[in-house]
Enzyme design. Structure first.
Site: not given
Length: 282
Positions: A2-3
């Site tokens: 996840p960014e």
């Protein structure tokens, strides 16, 4: 992994669902993933949920619990319904808790589960007054911070001339939260080949990249992040960014601008997607 947009989406959902609740119990099933004393959180009311870079912070009256999902981490909050945020994997699709559930926060109104297939993620408990930036280590400013200016960005690039621009965008000490997905998208929007060395960028190109960082990240946040397979936002909805992505995960598909097939190459061990026509190398 996840960014920033995905973690921001999770933050906003949890902020709505768990702020005001009290932490009743913390069950640590994998001690190596939990740093600090879990007992400190017991009976603590949750005052705030926020984000720094890719790290989620659940703040109570006296303490801060930092959560990093790393490569395969996932958070599931189970209140009236099960809602999910983080990494997708079919192995997660089983009754909770399961073999990949490592930390369980029992709240006054529901339960928050921390799952991680590869056990790279972590939860760390610190005093509320501790400096979060020092705890996270060498993280640059947020894309919407007043300190993230063109002057700052240009000065940082001047010290990293030998690497590619793709590598630079992934450097968390330059700007926080950009990963593979959004680095590819930022470079496409800027019409710059990912293998371009920083030393070869013109002032105009640097300005384009700088301008496109907030544009792409805001677009992704407003789209709820990117989703694939079983990934859901914390409210159970799919993130829709991949539906509008220009290059990421589109290898061999026609460019949405020029119809040239999108290519994928490896740069320092990381996949990079680009259009060979729109992003011609110099």
């Amino acid at each position: 992994m996840p960014e920033l947009p995905e973690v921001e989406t999770i933050k906003r959902g949890l902020e709505r669902d768990i702020v005001g609740q009290k932490i009743i119990e913390v069950e640590v099933r994998a001690p190596k993933l939990f740093i600090g004393e879990s007992a400190k959180l017991i009976n603590e009311p949750i005052e705030k949920v926020w984000r720094r870079a890719k790290v989620l912070i659940i703040q109570t009256k006296r303490f801060s619990a930092l959560i990093h999902l790393k490569m395969t981490g996932q958070l599931i909050y189970k209140g009236k319904e099960i809602v999910i945020g983080g990494h997708p994997d079919k192995l997660y699709l089983q009754p909770l808790p399961h073999n990949h559930t490592h930390i369980i926060f029992k709240l006054s109104g529901g339960t928050l589960y921390f799952n991680d297939l590869r056990k790279f993620g972590w939860v760390k408990v610190f005093n509320k007054t501790d400096d979060i930036d020092e705890l996270i280590h060498a993280v640059g400013p947020e894309f919407d911070s007043p300190t993230f200016t063109l002057k700052y960005f240009s000065e940082k690039l001047a010290k990293k001339k030998a690497i590619t621009i793709k590598q630079l965008l992934l450097d968390q000490s330059i700007v926080a939260g950009i990963g593979n997905i959004y680095a590819d998208e930022i470079l496409f929007a800027s019409k710059i080949h990912p293998l371009t060395k920083v030393k070869d960028l013109t002032k105009s190109q640097i300005k384009k990249i700088f301008d496109n960082i907030p544009k792409i990240l805001n677009l992704a946040i407003n789209s709820g992040g990117s989703s694939s397979q079983t990934y859901r936002q914390i409210d159970g909805k799919m993130g829709t960014y991949l539906e509008i992505a220009k290059v990421y995960k589109r290898e061999k598909l026609p460019c949405k601008i020029c119809k040239t097939p999108i290519k994928r190459i490896k740069i320092a061990g990381r996949s990079s997607h680009f259009c060979p026509y729109c992003q011609k190398s110099s």
